[in-house]
Design an enzyme around this catalytic site. Sequence first.
Site, PDB file in Angstrom:
ATOM      1  N   SER A 122       0.822  -1.209   0.000  1.00  0.00           N
ATOM      2  CA  SER A 122       0.000   0.000   0.000  1.00  0.00           C
ATOM      3  C   SER A 122       0.850   1.250   0.000  1.00  0.00           C
ATOM      4  O   SER A 122       0.393   2.311  -0.407  1.00  0.00           O
ATOM      5  CB  SER A 122      -0.852   0.057   1.269  1.00  0.00           C
ATOM      6  OG  SER A 122      -1.579  -1.102   1.431  1.00  0.00           O
ATOM      7  N   HIS A 143      -1.280  -2.540  -7.032  1.00  0.00           N
ATOM      8  CA  HIS A 143      -1.984  -2.255  -5.783  1.00  0.00           C
ATOM      9  C   HIS A 143      -3.498  -2.333  -5.990  1.00  0.00           C
ATOM     10  O   HIS A 143      -4.070  -1.495  -6.682  1.00  0.00           O
ATOM     11  CB  HIS A 143      -1.559  -0.856  -5.287  1.00  0.00           C
ATOM     12  CG  HIS A 143      -2.171  -0.477  -3.984  1.00  0.00           C
ATOM     13  ND1 HIS A 143      -2.534   0.808  -3.678  1.00  0.00           N
ATOM     14  CD2 HIS A 143      -2.516  -1.229  -2.906  1.00  0.00           C
ATOM     15  CE1 HIS A 143      -3.052   0.839  -2.475  1.00  0.00           C
ATOM     16  NE2 HIS A 143      -3.055  -0.381  -1.984  1.00  0.00           N
ATOM     17  N   GLU A 155      -3.567   0.298  -8.999  1.00  0.00           N
ATOM     18  CA  GLU A 155      -2.449   1.196  -9.280  1.00  0.00           C
ATOM     19  C   GLU A 155      -1.258   0.345  -9.724  1.00  0.00           C
ATOM     20  O   GLU A 155      -0.883  -0.599  -9.030  1.00  0.00           O
ATOM     21  CB  GLU A 155      -2.083   1.999  -8.030  1.00  0.00           C
ATOM     22  CG  GLU A 155      -3.159   3.010  -7.656  1.00  0.00           C
ATOM     23  CD  GLU A 155      -2.870   3.740  -6.341  1.00  0.00           C
ATOM     24  OE1 GLU A 155      -3.127   4.941  -6.279  1.00  0.00           O
ATOM     25  OE2 GLU A 155      -2.398   3.087  -5.386  1.00  0.00           O
ATOM     26  N   ASN A 193      -3.912   6.363  -1.898  1.00  0.00           N
ATOM     27  CA  ASN A 193      -3.668   6.446  -0.456  1.00  0.00           C
ATOM     28  C   ASN A 193      -3.037   7.779  -0.065  1.00  0.00           C
ATOM     29  O   ASN A 193      -3.291   8.296   1.030  1.00  0.00           O
ATOM     30  CB  ASN A 193      -2.786   5.296   0.023  1.00  0.00           C
ATOM     31  CG  ASN A 193      -3.566   3.993   0.118  1.00  0.00           C
ATOM     32  OD1 ASN A 193      -4.790   4.000   0.019  1.00  0.00           O
ATOM     33  ND2 ASN A 193      -2.880   2.880   0.309  1.00  0.00           N
TER      34      ASN A 193
HETATM   35  N1  CAA Z   1     -16.247  -9.296  -1.694  1.00  0.00           N
HETATM   36  C1  CAA Z   1     -16.936  -9.405  -2.851  1.00  0.00           C
HETATM   37  N2  CAA Z   1     -17.993  -8.624  -3.160  1.00  0.00           N
HETATM   38  C2  CAA Z   1     -18.365  -7.695  -2.252  1.00  0.00           C
HETATM   39  C3  CAA Z   1     -17.688  -7.516  -1.036  1.00  0.00           C
HETATM   40  C4  CAA Z   1     -16.577  -8.376  -0.764  1.00  0.00           C
HETATM   41  N3  CAA Z   1     -15.876  -8.288   0.364  1.00  0.00           N
HETATM   42  N4  CAA Z   1     -18.282  -6.506  -0.362  1.00  0.00           N
HETATM   43  C5  CAA Z   1     -19.294  -6.056  -1.124  1.00  0.00           C
HETATM   44  N5  CAA Z   1     -19.337  -6.771  -2.274  1.00  0.00           N
HETATM   45  C6  CAA Z   1     -20.231  -6.564  -3.402  1.00  0.00           C
HETATM   46  C7  CAA Z   1     -21.640  -6.972  -3.055  1.00  0.00           C
HETATM   47  O1  CAA Z   1     -21.872  -8.338  -3.389  1.00  0.00           O
HETATM   48  C8  CAA Z   1     -22.466  -6.044  -3.927  1.00  0.00           C
HETATM   49  O2  CAA Z   1     -22.557  -6.529  -5.250  1.00  0.00           O
HETATM   50  P1  CAA Z   1     -23.845  -6.171  -6.173  1.00  0.00           P
HETATM   51  O3  CAA Z   1     -23.944  -4.666  -6.240  1.00  0.00           O
HETATM   52  O4  CAA Z   1     -23.528  -6.779  -7.500  1.00  0.00           O
HETATM   53  O5  CAA Z   1     -25.012  -6.780  -5.471  1.00  0.00           O
HETATM   54  C9  CAA Z   1     -21.648  -4.761  -3.989  1.00  0.00           C
HETATM   55  O6  CAA Z   1     -20.302  -5.140  -3.646  1.00  0.00           O
HETATM   56  C10 CAA Z   1     -22.151  -3.754  -3.010  1.00  0.00           C
HETATM   57  O7  CAA Z   1     -22.159  -4.374  -1.720  1.00  0.00           O
HETATM   58  P2  CAA Z   1     -23.304  -4.204  -0.638  1.00  0.00           P
HETATM   59  O8  CAA Z   1     -24.621  -3.972  -1.312  1.00  0.00           O
HETATM   60  O9  CAA Z   1     -23.195  -5.346   0.325  1.00  0.00           O
HETATM   61  O10 CAA Z   1     -22.870  -2.955   0.210  1.00  0.00           O
HETATM   62  P3  CAA Z   1     -22.530  -1.509  -0.265  1.00  0.00           P
HETATM   63  O11 CAA Z   1     -23.357  -1.055  -1.402  1.00  0.00           O
HETATM   64  O12 CAA Z   1     -22.498  -0.748   1.000  1.00  0.00           O
HETATM   65  O13 CAA Z   1     -21.029  -1.636  -0.838  1.00  0.00           O
HETATM   66  C11 CAA Z   1     -18.720  -1.522  -0.590  1.00  0.00           C
HETATM   67  C12 CAA Z   1     -19.990  -2.135  -0.061  1.00  0.00           C
HETATM   68  C13 CAA Z   1     -18.421  -2.069  -1.997  1.00  0.00           C
HETATM   69  C14 CAA Z   1     -17.596  -1.930   0.356  1.00  0.00           C
HETATM   70  C15 CAA Z   1     -18.909   0.045  -0.675  1.00  0.00           C
HETATM   71  O14 CAA Z   1     -19.343   0.525   0.568  1.00  0.00           O
HETATM   72  C16 CAA Z   1     -17.649   0.774  -1.059  1.00  0.00           C
HETATM   73  O15 CAA Z   1     -17.312   0.905  -2.220  1.00  0.00           O
HETATM   74  N6  CAA Z   1     -16.943   1.337  -0.038  1.00  0.00           N
HETATM   75  C17 CAA Z   1     -15.701   2.061  -0.248  1.00  0.00           C
HETATM   76  C18 CAA Z   1     -14.582   1.064  -0.282  1.00  0.00           C
HETATM   77  C19 CAA Z   1     -13.261   1.730  -0.476  1.00  0.00           C
HETATM   78  O16 CAA Z   1     -13.099   2.942  -0.470  1.00  0.00           O
HETATM   79  N7  CAA Z   1     -12.221   0.892  -0.645  1.00  0.00           N
HETATM   80  C20 CAA Z   1     -10.874   1.361  -0.764  1.00  0.00           C
HETATM   81  C21 CAA Z   1     -10.211   1.294   0.585  1.00  0.00           C
HETATM   82  S1  CAA Z   1      -8.542   1.887   0.519  1.00  0.00           S
HETATM   83  C22 CAA Z   1      -7.665   0.537   0.048  1.00  0.00           C
HETATM   84  O17 CAA Z   1      -8.119  -0.566  -0.098  1.00  0.00           O
HETATM   85  C23 CAA Z   1      -6.225   0.796  -0.234  1.00  0.00           C
HETATM   86  C24 CAA Z   1      -5.303   0.381   0.808  1.00  0.00           C
HETATM   87  O18 CAA Z   1      -4.133   0.254   0.495  1.00  0.00           O
HETATM   88  C25 CAA Z   1      -5.724   0.206   2.210  1.00  0.00           C
END
Ligand code: CAA
Length: 267
Positions: A122, A143, A155, A193
Amino acid sequence: MGREIATVGVVGLGTMGAGIAEVLARNGLRVHAVEVDDAALNRGRAHVAHSTRRAIAKGKLTAEDAAALLDRIQYNTVDLADLAAADFVIEAIPERLELKRELFKRLDGICSDETIFATNTSSLSVTEISVATSRPSRVVGLHFFNPAPVMKLVEVVRTVVTDPGVLADVEALAERLGKSPVTIGDKAGFIANALLFGYLNHAASLYEAKYATREDIDAAMRLGCGLPMGPLALIDLIGLDTAYEILDTMYKQSRTGCTPRRRSSSR
Ligand code: CAA
């Protein structure tokens, strides 16, 4: 003409590694998954199985395609030697520079000279990781974002010595996985990030100073700025330990951005 990537190694099957293995297998690649012991391997296997069951339940994957996906991941090993035939190896082990350097040093002696190495780090320096091998020009950052099967961004991180052909192969691989790659130089936090974590850190400070409740801080960003989740919920999704490590690495590399507040000099 780029090299065909057909067989891939994934080292480390935590949340990110298991998600990456799933994405690779879903897109037709054969995956050798490696963990430190059988218990960790089984947790990774359970993670992928859970995610594919969820995709079937949501109608995003047929039972037949899910079975083929699961069949493409081989888990029966804790031995890096099984990665000898891999065209591409990606690691998602804990964010410790010395661990990643040691891993790639070992892989360097096992894999073919042509194998491309990628780190899912990350924020650690891809350059420092790459020079632990005899092939720094074939080492990149790739990433993924959490949850890996859902988030479109990857990325692709190039160092000053990355072979342009390798970069093109990795960008093509990312597109084959249905992702939208962006390419960036080797700077702590890369693009997302570097921008995201100042904001997350600030949200934690607001909460700590009791300016607002956790629910209201999250609601403000969801409802006022259209983000899918609020910053404190997002820190929980990322994991406090991971968030801390990323902030710490970014601070150590740049001494800017997320620095602690300075005390006023006036008395
Ligand atoms: N694995 C697989 N699929 C998943 C999942 C997982 N862990 N979590 C959610 N999904 C899928 C669901 O099945 C759903 O699919 P459909 O739309 O086709 O039905 C879709 O994603 C949406 O999920 P939910 O309806 O359960 O819930 P939601 O609409 O609240 O979405 C979320 C959940 C996708 C996590 C959304 O809240 C989101 O995009 N959040 C932001 C996430 C983000 O910013 N991530 C980056 C973090 S920073 C990082 O990762 C970098 C690092 O280095 C730390």
